[in-house]
Write an enzyme that holds these catalytic residues in place. Sequence first.
Site: not given
Length: 225
Positions: A64, A66, A77, A186
């Site tokens: 989701d 930031y 990202f 991740h």
Amino acid sequence: MAAISNDWLAPLEPEFKKPYYAKLYQTIREEYGSRKIFPSADDIFNAFDFTPYGKVKVVILGQDPYHNDGQAHGLCFSVKPEVDIPPSLVNIYQELHDELGCYIPDNGYLKKWADQGVLLLNTVLTVRAHSANSHRGIGWEEFTDAAIRAVNEIDRPVVYMLWGRPAQSKKSMLNNPKHLILEAPHPSPLSAYRGFFGCGHFSAANDFLVQNGLEPIDWQIENIK
């Protein structure tokens, strides 16, 4: 909420007519009217706006947006140019440096990737300020699953970079033999050392694209200052 107007409209238009989307739309309207929500309403669909369906070469999935002020702008990202680079993106840049020799840029604005065909898609497209995963389960996952299935139908080479378990949970939707699936932990500081560093995904993606007669991605994000 801005509308999708490019060639994503054809594969995604059926979703707009489904009951879950009507409920999602109403929920989002209420949330933006009563709370601080990220990204701005005009930026919700930027991943689709910046990377047309017909130009998708690489898919990177996030969770989701930031949730701190000024960060999210609709690409997973990525942050706006003036915002500090978040820890996961710091690690992505480190991997690019170690793998391809890219210098570490002074910003986290990844629109250059999106413009080249890298779909930077979060599985949930909105979030309450300072409350991670607060819009999980309201309907976005069904919508972005439809987008992932649409990419799976593309009849040419596409690369998926599935980082972490939530992204890898989408693998069952991906069965196109022309596509390449890359998996790694991740890039978060909590997990990057378990195999994201050294995964080689960026060079593997470019090698695959070149082998199939497509332009590779220029992964270098330039300094702004």
